[in-house]
Design an enzyme around this catalytic site. Structure first.
Site, short mmCIF file in Angstrom:
data_model
loop_
_atom_site.label_atom_id
_atom_site.label_comp_id
_atom_site.label_asym_id
_atom_site.label_seq_id
_atom_site.Cartn_x
_atom_site.Cartn_y
_atom_site.Cartn_z
NE ARG A 1 4.14 1.80 -1.90
CZ ARG A 1 5.11 1.55 -1.00
NH1 ARG A 1 6.33 1.99 -1.23
NH2 ARG A 1 4.88 0.86 0.09
CD GLU B 1 10.99 -13.94 -18.00
OE1 GLU B 1 9.93 -13.54 -18.49
OE2 GLU B 1 11.04 -14.48 -16.89
CD GLU C 1 11.56 -19.00 -12.97
OE1 GLU C 1 10.86 -19.66 -13.76
OE2 GLU C 1 11.45 -17.78 -12.87
CG HIS D 1 18.91 -40.35 -23.92
ND1 HIS D 1 18.95 -41.69 -24.23
CD2 HIS D 1 19.09 -40.27 -22.58
CE1 HIS D 1 19.10 -42.39 -23.13
NE2 HIS D 1 19.20 -41.57 -22.11
CE LYS E 1 12.55 -14.63 -14.14
NZ LYS E 1 11.54 -15.60 -14.23
CE LYS F 1 4.73 -9.42 -12.91
NZ LYS F 1 5.93 -10.27 -12.70
CB CYS G 1 -0.87 0.00 1.24
SG CYS G 1 -1.86 -1.48 1.39
CD1 TRP H 1 -0.60 -5.93 -2.12
CD2 TRP H 1 -0.84 -5.41 -4.27
NE1 TRP H 1 -0.33 -7.06 -2.85
CE2 TRP H 1 -0.45 -6.79 -4.18
CE3 TRP H 1 -1.03 -4.87 -5.53
CZ2 TRP H 1 -0.27 -7.60 -5.29
CZ3 TRP H 1 -0.85 -5.68 -6.65
CH2 TRP H 1 -0.47 -7.01 -6.52
CG ASN I 1 2.45 -0.48 3.36
OD1 ASN I 1 1.97 -1.54 2.93
ND2 ASN I 1 3.69 -0.11 3.10
N GLY I 2 0.84 -2.73 5.50
CA GLY I 2 1.48 -3.85 6.20
C GLY I 2 0.51 -5.00 6.36
#
Ligand code: AGP
Length: 612
Positions: free
Chosen positions: A27, A492, A485, A508, A489, A607, A2, A76, A102-103
């Site tokens: 944010r 991309e 992953e 193989h 990374k 995104k 937030c 948020w 915020n939290g």
């Protein structure tokens, strides 16, 4: 996260608050609100779901709200979906106390019960309303100062918070306190400002006070007083902010991706704390019962991209702990293959955004077959979260960089806890092992911090391979899954072609591609497969490959086979992906940086892929 702003001075507050909130929009948020006061008149609150634009229109750019003192908030969502009721500011019933926060308040259920016993009722689903009414409770009960009421509330609240509070009895003043959530305070030209982050007040002052944990601030027009939680005055010096506005949005980091890589310890800790109470895993908020989990015959994990890679790790962990068959599938394949699902199967959809079209379609396919669905999502109230039968939220906070890092790590945590919970309800794990594993899981945030200390070495190594044309990530078991992953990374954000390969599969066919100086990243955290991996590395090396070895501290003989080695702290092998992925994220980031690419917004990518 937030965003919080506050102003008290001689100018109209609402416009200044809206401007400050607009500087915090990066944010991520889903609703916003203002509380403004004109002298000792009643505090006025205006709040709305959606973008700041809605608030601007409702208040005619702030002009309809009269007053020179106020607080503002962009939310948020963590507790309670995005809505006007859940938006901040929150207030006591008589408007004596009005606050923004915020939290994450971990013990909000206990506090709500305490307040209800003392006659309080609630209009929202938020932990913030509970904190606001707790402050009001102490303020009324002890009839002391706002500082005392805040101090008492802080003693009871567990979790992270940055609170800005207006008291009806104290016109023109703002009270603030924090624990782990950020807050800065500035004073300039007869006015005082507070904000979650630098961008919101850079326009007014570069000299700020950083309020420390468990301190309380009283903002007056053009002055601020600080107190300890024992109400002792505290002298503080200002700090000069040297960042420009753009750098300030990234907290001084060069890109959101590296900022979010460094936010992982806290994101992982917050996610653990949201589900682990004492020595128990509490999935209660998801609504999925122990009974339902006990009856699961087969788990299908369905996702895209990095979320799919989380599923690949989770498959090993779930099957090993809970002894339940797991199948992991790419959502765009699952949705079209007419999947045969057992009635008592559980379909788990993993998605950071909760809006990915293929994952949403997979969810709807599972529901159409009457199969129970569980979503693991980062965005509260997102479509997948709302349509799944059950949802477990990750606490990564808003993830701005297109390349996911902290969301991936928090999704892993939820999968580990789901695996342990399944194992427990199916009596596949002894209490001693359960508690040991829970303890090891709690050590992960600190161990991730330790891996991040190796950043400079990885940056140096990455710059050596910025011209690489091909890279292979090889591993066995969970190391193969985490290599997927690492490969994504690199691809991309740095546009270097790479592949993740099961190390045992190289001979193989793929090993024909290994030639002089081909980069091979070997991941060897699974001690039981270590020797086999050393052999695979030797196979690649004998064909001219340049080997990076990623393994646990103590496996120093890997340096006989590797040209460059990265060590990570030892942990339970089921959890090693949480540590092994960090150097791979840093590698992708620094190769991209050395190529001068747009790290946060790589070409052709979005995104959230909300279309097929
Ligand atoms: C990961 O870095 C990518 N941004 C992408 O693969 C992403 O993981 C995928 O599109 C899934 O997104 P979701 O988690 O929001 O569903």
């Amino acid at each position: 996260m937030c965003g919080i702003v506050g102003y008290t001075g001689s100018e109209p507050a609402a416009g200044i608050l809206l401007d400050g909130l607009s500087k915090l929009e990066y944010r991520g948020y889903d609703s916003a609100g203002l509380a403004v006061r004109d002298g000792d008149k009643p505090i006025e609150i205006v709040k709305a779901k959606g973008r700041l634009k809605v608030l601007r229109e409702m208040t005619n750019e702030g002009e309809s709200m009269r007053g020179d003192c106020g607080i503002g908030h962009t939310r948020w969502a963590t507790h309670g979906e995005p809505s006007t009721e859940n938006a901040h500011p929150h207030h006591s019933d008589d408007m004596a106390v009005v606050a923004v926060h915020n939290g994450i308040i971990e013990n909000y259920v206990d506090l709500k019960e305490k307040l209800a016993k003392n006659g309080y009722s609630f209009y929202s689903e938020t932990d913030t309303e509970i904190a606001t009414k707790l402050i009001d409770y102490y303020y009324k009960k002890y009839r002391g100062s706002p500082v005392e009421a805040l101090a008492r509330a802080m003693m009871r609240i567990r979790g992270s918070y940055a609170l800005a509070v207006l008291f009806k009895d104290h016109p023109g003043e703002i009270y603030a306190t924090r624990q782990d959530s950020p807050m800065i305070i500035g004073v300039s030209g007869g006015a005082s400002y507070l904000a979650s982050d630098v961008p919101a007040i850079l326009k007014y002052t570069r000299n700020v006070y950083y309020i420390d944990n468990m301190e309380i601030a009283r903002l007056r027009k053009g002055g601020v007083d600080f107190y300890t939680v024992d109400e002792e005055p505290v002298e503080k010096q200002t700090v000069q902010i040297t960042w420009d506005a753009e750098a300030a949005e990234r907290g001084g980091y060069q890109h959101f991706m590296i900022k979010e890589i460094h936010e992982q310890p806290k994101a992982v800790l917050d996610t653990i704390n949201s589900l682990v109470k004492e020595c128990e895993i509490d999935l209660g908020e998801s609504g999925i019962s122990d009974e339902a989990l006990r009856g699961v015959s087969q788990v299908h994990i369905v996702a895209c991209g990095s979320a799919y890679h989380v599923g690949m790790v989770a498959q090993y962990v779930l099957e090993d702990f809970a002894r339940v068959p797991v199948r992991v599938e790419i959502a765009s394949e699952f949705r079209y293959r007419r999947p045969i699902l057992q009635k008592d199967a559980l379909v788990v959809i993993i998605s950071q955004s909760g809006e990915t079209a293929d994952s949403l379609a997979a969810l709807r396919e599972a529901k159409a077959q009457g199969v129970t669905t569980l979503a693991i999502v980062n965005v509260v109230g997102s479509t997948i979260a709302r349509e799944a039968d059950h949802v477990i939220y990750t606490y990564a906070g808003p993830e701005i960089a297109v390349a996911t890092t902290k969301a991936y790590s928090t999704q892993l945590i939820v999968c580990y806890l789901l695996a342990l919970k399944l194992a427990q309800v199916r009596q596949e794990i002894e209490l001693e092992a359960f508690e040991r594993l829970l303890g090891e899981l709690r050590s992960l945030p600190g161990k991730i911090e330790r891996v991040l200390e190796d950043e400079e070495r990885i940056q140096w190594f990455a710059s050596k391979f910025s011209n690489a044309k091909d890279a292979f990530f090889i591993g066995r078991g969970i190391d193969y899954a985490v290599g997927m992953e690492g490969s994504l990374k690199l691809k991309e954000v740095s546009y270097v072609h790479s592949e993740a390969y099961a190390a045992g599969e190289l001979k193989h066919g793929t090993i024909s591609l290994i030639e002089n100086r081909t980069l091979v990243v070997a991941i060897l955290t699974q001690q039981s497969l270590y020797e086999k991996m050393i052999s695979n590395m030797a196979e690649c090396k004998s064909r001219g490959a340049y080997l990076m070895g990623l393994t646990n501290y103590g496996n120093y003989n890997v340096e006989d086979a590797a040209d460059f080695t990265v060590y990570i702290p030892r942990t339970d092998p089921h959890f090693s992906a949480s540590l092994a992925v960090i150097p791979l994220q840093l590698m992708g980031y620094y190769v991209s940086l050395s190529k001068g690419l747009d790290v946060d917004k790589p070409r052709n990518l979005a995104k959230s892929v909300t279309v097929e």
